[in-house]
Design a protein around this motif. Structure first.
Motif, PDB file in Angstrom:
ATOM      1  N   ASP A 112       1.381  -8.559   1.768  1.00  0.00           N
ATOM      2  CA  ASP A 112       0.880  -8.156   0.263  1.00  0.00           C
ATOM      3  C   ASP A 112       2.103  -7.562  -0.267  1.00  0.00           C
ATOM      4  O   ASP A 112       2.619  -6.321   0.353  1.00  0.00           O
ATOM      5  CB  ASP A 112      -0.396  -7.334   0.254  1.00  0.00           C
ATOM      6  CG  ASP A 112      -0.606  -7.216  -1.120  1.00  0.00           C
ATOM      7  OD1 ASP A 112      -0.064  -7.399  -2.176  1.00  0.00           O
ATOM      8  OD2 ASP A 112      -2.136  -6.947  -1.352  1.00  0.00           O
ATOM      9  N   LEU A 113       2.999  -8.206  -1.130  1.00  0.00           N
ATOM     10  CA  LEU A 113       4.227  -7.719  -1.469  1.00  0.00           C
ATOM     11  C   LEU A 113       4.148  -6.440  -2.528  1.00  0.00           C
ATOM     12  O   LEU A 113       5.191  -5.394  -2.775  1.00  0.00           O
ATOM     13  CB  LEU A 113       4.795  -8.714  -2.666  1.00  0.00           C
ATOM     14  CG  LEU A 113       5.234  -9.919  -1.835  1.00  0.00           C
ATOM     15  CD1 LEU A 113       5.915 -10.959  -3.010  1.00  0.00           C
ATOM     16  CD2 LEU A 113       6.170  -9.923  -0.697  1.00  0.00           C
ATOM     17  N   LEU A 114       2.849  -6.080  -2.952  1.00  0.00           N
ATOM     18  CA  LEU A 114       2.823  -4.747  -3.770  1.00  0.00           C
ATOM     19  C   LEU A 114       1.998  -3.641  -2.899  1.00  0.00           C
ATOM     20  O   LEU A 114       1.256  -3.208  -3.721  1.00  0.00           O
ATOM     21  CB  LEU A 114       1.841  -5.231  -4.974  1.00  0.00           C
ATOM     22  CG  LEU A 114       2.631  -6.269  -5.971  1.00  0.00           C
ATOM     23  CD1 LEU A 114       1.833  -6.739  -7.188  1.00  0.00           C
ATOM     24  CD2 LEU A 114       4.083  -5.862  -6.462  1.00  0.00           C
ATOM     25  N   LYS A 115       2.123  -3.606  -1.783  1.00  0.00           N
ATOM     26  CA  LYS A 115       1.443  -2.640  -0.810  1.00  0.00           C
ATOM     27  C   LYS A 115       2.473  -2.159  -0.112  1.00  0.00           C
ATOM     28  O   LYS A 115       3.682  -2.765   0.323  1.00  0.00           O
ATOM     29  CB  LYS A 115       0.495  -3.418   0.044  1.00  0.00           C
ATOM     30  CG  LYS A 115      -0.597  -4.061  -0.739  1.00  0.00           C
ATOM     31  CD  LYS A 115      -1.546  -3.077  -1.787  1.00  0.00           C
ATOM     32  CE  LYS A 115      -2.896  -3.543  -2.335  1.00  0.00           C
ATOM     33  NZ  LYS A 115      -2.224  -4.632  -3.238  1.00  0.00           N
ATOM     34  N   THR A 116       2.512  -0.897   0.639  1.00  0.00           N
ATOM     35  CA  THR A 116       3.295  -0.218   1.607  1.00  0.00           C
ATOM     36  C   THR A 116       2.851  -0.472   2.935  1.00  0.00           C
ATOM     37  O   THR A 116       4.121  -0.522   3.825  1.00  0.00           O
ATOM     38  CB  THR A 116       3.008   1.372   1.395  1.00  0.00           C
ATOM     39  OG1 THR A 116       1.567   1.443   1.783  1.00  0.00           O
ATOM     40  CG2 THR A 116       3.445   1.869  -0.037  1.00  0.00           C
ATOM     41  N   TYR A 117       1.698  -1.243   3.134  1.00  0.00           N
ATOM     42  CA  TYR A 117       1.681  -1.659   4.639  1.00  0.00           C
ATOM     43  C   TYR A 117       2.059  -3.235   4.885  1.00  0.00           C
ATOM     44  O   TYR A 117       2.189  -3.983   4.018  1.00  0.00           O
ATOM     45  CB  TYR A 117       0.358  -1.473   5.024  1.00  0.00           C
ATOM     46  CG  TYR A 117      -0.785  -2.145   4.157  1.00  0.00           C
ATOM     47  CD1 TYR A 117      -1.229  -3.431   4.230  1.00  0.00           C
ATOM     48  CD2 TYR A 117      -1.282  -1.268   3.131  1.00  0.00           C
ATOM     49  CE1 TYR A 117      -2.134  -3.782   3.110  1.00  0.00           C
ATOM     50  CE2 TYR A 117      -2.437  -1.694   2.449  1.00  0.00           C
ATOM     51  CZ  TYR A 117      -2.643  -3.237   2.241  1.00  0.00           C
ATOM     52  OH  TYR A 117      -3.660  -3.653   1.486  1.00  0.00           O
ATOM     53  N   ASP A 118       2.367  -3.422   6.121  1.00  0.00           N
ATOM     54  CA  ASP A 118       2.832  -4.942   6.705  1.00  0.00           C
ATOM     55  C   ASP A 118       1.632  -5.500   7.320  1.00  0.00           C
ATOM     56  O   ASP A 118       1.970  -6.308   8.040  1.00  0.00           O
ATOM     57  CB  ASP A 118       3.980  -4.801   7.453  1.00  0.00           C
ATOM     58  CG  ASP A 118       5.231  -4.058   6.786  1.00  0.00           C
ATOM     59  OD1 ASP A 118       5.414  -4.498   5.391  1.00  0.00           O
ATOM     60  OD2 ASP A 118       5.886  -3.554   7.299  1.00  0.00           O
ATOM     61  N   THR A 119       0.619  -5.142   7.172  1.00  0.00           N
ATOM     62  CA  THR A 119      -0.676  -5.878   7.920  1.00  0.00           C
ATOM     63  C   THR A 119      -0.820  -7.281   7.309  1.00  0.00           C
ATOM     64  O   THR A 119      -0.655  -7.459   6.156  1.00  0.00           O
ATOM     65  CB  THR A 119      -2.022  -5.184   7.387  1.00  0.00           C
ATOM     66  OG1 THR A 119      -1.757  -3.530   7.959  1.00  0.00           O
ATOM     67  CG2 THR A 119      -3.078  -5.697   8.256  1.00  0.00           C
ATOM     68  N   PRO A 120      -0.605  -8.193   8.082  1.00  0.00           N
ATOM     69  CA  PRO A 120      -0.722  -9.611   7.860  1.00  0.00           C
ATOM     70  C   PRO A 120      -2.254  -9.769   7.176  1.00  0.00           C
ATOM     71  O   PRO A 120      -3.115  -9.416   7.727  1.00  0.00           O
ATOM     72  CB  PRO A 120      -0.780 -10.258   8.996  1.00  0.00           C
ATOM     73  CG  PRO A 120      -1.047  -9.424  10.357  1.00  0.00           C
ATOM     74  CD  PRO A 120      -0.641  -8.095   9.867  1.00  0.00           C
ATOM     75  N   ILE A 121      -2.234 -10.750   6.197  1.00  0.00           N
ATOM     76  CA  ILE A 121      -3.502 -10.934   5.302  1.00  0.00           C
ATOM     77  C   ILE A 121      -3.703 -12.736   5.378  1.00  0.00           C
ATOM     78  O   ILE A 121      -2.648 -13.375   5.239  1.00  0.00           O
ATOM     79  CB  ILE A 121      -3.690 -10.562   4.233  1.00  0.00           C
ATOM     80  CG1 ILE A 121      -3.387  -8.818   4.301  1.00  0.00           C
ATOM     81  CG2 ILE A 121      -4.611 -11.062   3.228  1.00  0.00           C
ATOM     82  CD1 ILE A 121      -3.096  -8.340   2.743  1.00  0.00           C
ATOM     83  N   PRO A 122      -4.850 -12.866   5.981  1.00  0.00           N
ATOM     84  CA  PRO A 122      -4.902 -14.419   6.164  1.00  0.00           C
ATOM     85  C   PRO A 122      -4.751 -15.209   4.557  1.00  0.00           C
ATOM     86  O   PRO A 122      -5.226 -14.758   3.373  1.00  0.00           O
ATOM     87  CB  PRO A 122      -6.446 -14.673   6.458  1.00  0.00           C
ATOM     88  CG  PRO A 122      -7.135 -13.364   6.018  1.00  0.00           C
ATOM     89  CD  PRO A 122      -5.855 -12.273   6.234  1.00  0.00           C
ATOM     90  N   GLU A 123      -3.806 -16.058   4.598  1.00  0.00           N
ATOM     91  CA  GLU A 123      -3.620 -16.610   3.357  1.00  0.00           C
ATOM     92  C   GLU A 123      -4.255 -18.201   3.316  1.00  0.00           C
ATOM     93  O   GLU A 123      -4.639 -18.709   4.486  1.00  0.00           O
ATOM     94  CB  GLU A 123      -1.958 -17.072   3.096  1.00  0.00           C
ATOM     95  CG  GLU A 123      -1.663 -17.054   1.808  1.00  0.00           C
ATOM     96  CD  GLU A 123      -0.040 -16.709   1.828  1.00  0.00           C
ATOM     97  OE1 GLU A 123       0.559 -16.830   0.531  1.00  0.00           O
ATOM     98  OE2 GLU A 123       0.760 -16.485   3.024  1.00  0.00           O
ATOM     99  N   SER A 124      -3.935 -18.833   2.182  1.00  0.00           N
ATOM    100  CA  SER A 124      -4.460 -20.081   2.298  1.00  0.00           C
ATOM    101  C   SER A 124      -6.011 -20.339   2.299  1.00  0.00           C
ATOM    102  O   SER A 124      -6.683 -21.609   2.664  1.00  0.00           O
ATOM    103  CB  SER A 124      -3.857 -21.288   3.001  1.00  0.00           C
ATOM    104  OG  SER A 124      -2.352 -21.067   2.682  1.00  0.00           O
ATOM    105  N   GLN A 125      -6.938 -19.262   2.308  1.00  0.00           N
ATOM    106  CA  GLN A 125      -8.127 -19.306   2.313  1.00  0.00           C
ATOM    107  C   GLN A 125      -8.649 -19.885   1.181  1.00  0.00           C
ATOM    108  O   GLN A 125     -10.041 -20.183   0.865  1.00  0.00           O
ATOM    109  CB  GLN A 125      -8.672 -17.963   2.492  1.00  0.00           C
ATOM    110  CG  GLN A 125      -8.382 -17.360   3.815  1.00  0.00           C
ATOM    111  CD  GLN A 125      -9.417 -16.422   4.524  1.00  0.00           C
ATOM    112  OE1 GLN A 125      -9.645 -15.378   4.188  1.00  0.00           O
ATOM    113  NE2 GLN A 125     -10.074 -16.905   5.322  1.00  0.00           N
ATOM    114  N   GLY A 126      -8.225 -20.417   0.024  1.00  0.00           N
ATOM    115  CA  GLY A 126      -8.836 -21.246  -0.760  1.00  0.00           C
ATOM    116  C   GLY A 126      -9.141 -22.580  -0.298  1.00  0.00           C
ATOM    117  O   GLY A 126     -10.085 -23.173  -0.789  1.00  0.00           O
TER     118      GLY A 126
END
Length: 483
Positions: free
Chosen positions: A76-90
């Protein structure tokens, strides 16, 4: 603390599934019980929409770790953390949506479900006819094929990160099945001319092949306009939710109601919208064809609203899942499908007023007049956690005369903020050309969730304006029921 919240999926109340699942089952079983309701398939569509909501609500967090292991993840580019977030879940939402539309086919077209087996075979309102509706089945299946192609192309875009100049025409490919069926059934290519121009052009103008170009461009716009207005948590899916609700409300005005009422409009030139009476609801004026078209639209919009609401729960700030381009492609194609197949494309475009504004504003960057960074998301201040307008710089080349003219016009309108080189007097920087940056420029820095709420409020106001124009002002330039 924010990092811990981002790592944990949002809680799902167990009572929700025990409440909504039996409700969905009742709506699916009710058309099978005698006496069957007047619109049996609409009951089923509502039941499937509840299942779509529950499916996306529970499947998205369950499949999130699988997406991360497949390297379909992002930061998430607008957050301070680098935690991976699942993408393409559409992809999860699109797959569930199309699966439910396939399961819905028997409800819309099977005589054993939609017709009484008595000798009278009384007429039923909706897509039900005495003879099997081959044309409507072809329309339905071609719509499904277009949605499948949109899903495939959207996922390819997520995986291979296709450039904007290459992804713009992609929806045209997905719209080919729609156009072929429309052509094979000799679909009308005439448009009604507004009253002030009829002295010059006549009442009808046959566009011929240009009408098919218009329909293909409509699918391109609906798909990419949602994708362009993105970058903050909840932005893409919230647009789809508001537009879907707007389309559903518009469809409901055309259905047969057993009671009547009138929606007053603040105009002296119209009596408002009259709703009520079997086959005379809203703007249908007793037309069975119009009722069937808007039922078709509801069959596609209700499950779409369900999957989007379920996904929105996980995509809201701070997001636990990203939709990727897949959800934007499928949602946009679904809107194009109902706009084309139900013959209300002009009304549909009215619900895209914020997207039209954002597209016109973005054109200088999309077509190379102004530098276009990979991500045009707003800037983020980690200390205050506020967003501010992001900027594009003229580094490699000087702005052309046309680019300077366009940017200065935008600046005079308060849409951009320019930085001018004191030595040369030329533009060196400009805020990125998106409606999100316009909000931040005019309203000041704000939190990400506040910006999403502003976007939703703008979308709602755009829909209200669309209804006002469609049912209040259209009578000034069109006579009769013009869609």
């Amino acid at each position: 603390m924010a990092q811990d919240q981002a790592l944990r999926p949002r809680p799902l109340p167990k009572a929700l599934i025990f409440t909504l699942a039996p409700t969905a089952a009742w709506f699916l079983v009710r058309p099978l019980i005698e006496p069957a309701p007047a619109l049996p398939a609409l009951y089923a569509a509502f039941g499937f929409s509840i299942l779509a909501f529950l499916g996306s609500l529970y499947l998205v967090p369950a499949l999130g770790p699988t997406f991360i292991r497949a390297n379909l993840k992002g930061r998430d580019l607008l957050k301070t953390y680098d935690t991976p977030i699942p993408e393409s879940q559409g992809l999860v939402c699109a797959s569930l949506y199309i699966l439910l539309l396939i399961l819905f086919i028997p409800y819309a077209f099977s005589e054993s479900i939609t017709n009484h087996h008595d000798t009278a075979r009384r007429a039923r309102e909706g897509l039900v006819v005495n003879e099997f509706p081959h044309h409507q089945l072809a329309v339905y299946l071609s719509s499904l094929l277009s949605l499948l192609m949109a899903t495939m192309l959207g996922f390819l875009d997520d995986v291979f990160d296709i450039r904007w100049r290459h992804k713009l025409p992609i929806p045209i490919i997905a719209s080919i099945p729609l156009l072929i069926v429309y052509y094979s059934e000799r679909g009308a290519t005439d448009v009604v001319v507004p009253i002030p121009l009829r002295w010059l052009l006549g009442t009808l103008v046959n566009l011929g092949p240009l009408y098919y170009v218009y329909m293909s461009l409509l699918s391109t716009f609906c798909t990419n306009s949602i994708n362009i207005l993105a970058g903050i948590n909840g932005s893409e899916v919230s647009q789809a939710v508001v537009i879907a609700v707007s389309v559903i409300l518009n469809d409901l005005l055309f259905l047969p109601w057993a009671f009547g009422f009138r929606i007053p409009l603040p105009l002296h030139v119209t009596e408002g919208v009259k709703v009520g009476g079997v086959w005379s609801a809203g703007m249908a004026y007793g037309s069975r064809i119009l009722v069937e078209r808007h039922l078709f639209s509801l069959y596609f919009m209700l499950p779409l609203l369900g999957v989007c609401l379920g996904f929105m729960y996980h995509n809201w700030y701070p997001a636990r899942a990203f939709p990727g381009d897949t959800l934007c492609y499928v949602a946009g194609m679904a809107f194009a499908v109902v706009g084309i197949q139900a013959h209300y494309s002009k009304t549909l475009l009215l619900f895209f007023l914020p997207q039209i504004f954002n597209f016109v504003l973005s054109c200088p960057q999309l077509f190379g007049l102004v530098p276009c960074p990979r991500h045009r998301v707003p800037g983020y201040d980690p200390e205050t956690q506020l967003l501010y307008p992001s900027r594009a710089e003229f580094k490699e080349k000087r702005p052309s005369k046309l680019a300077s003219l366009v940017l200065r016009v935008f600046s005079a309108l308060g849409l951009v903020e320019l930085t001018v080189d004191e030595r040369t007097g030329e533009i060196s920087q400009t805020t990125n050309l998106t409606i999100l940056n316009v909000f931040l420029l005019r309203l000041g820095p704000m939190r990400e969730d506040s910006l999403t709420r502003v976007l939703i409020a703008t979308q709602v106001c755009g829909s209200l304006m669309a209804f006002f124009v469609r049912y209040g002002l259209a009578g000034l330039v069109y006579d009769g029921n013009r869609r």
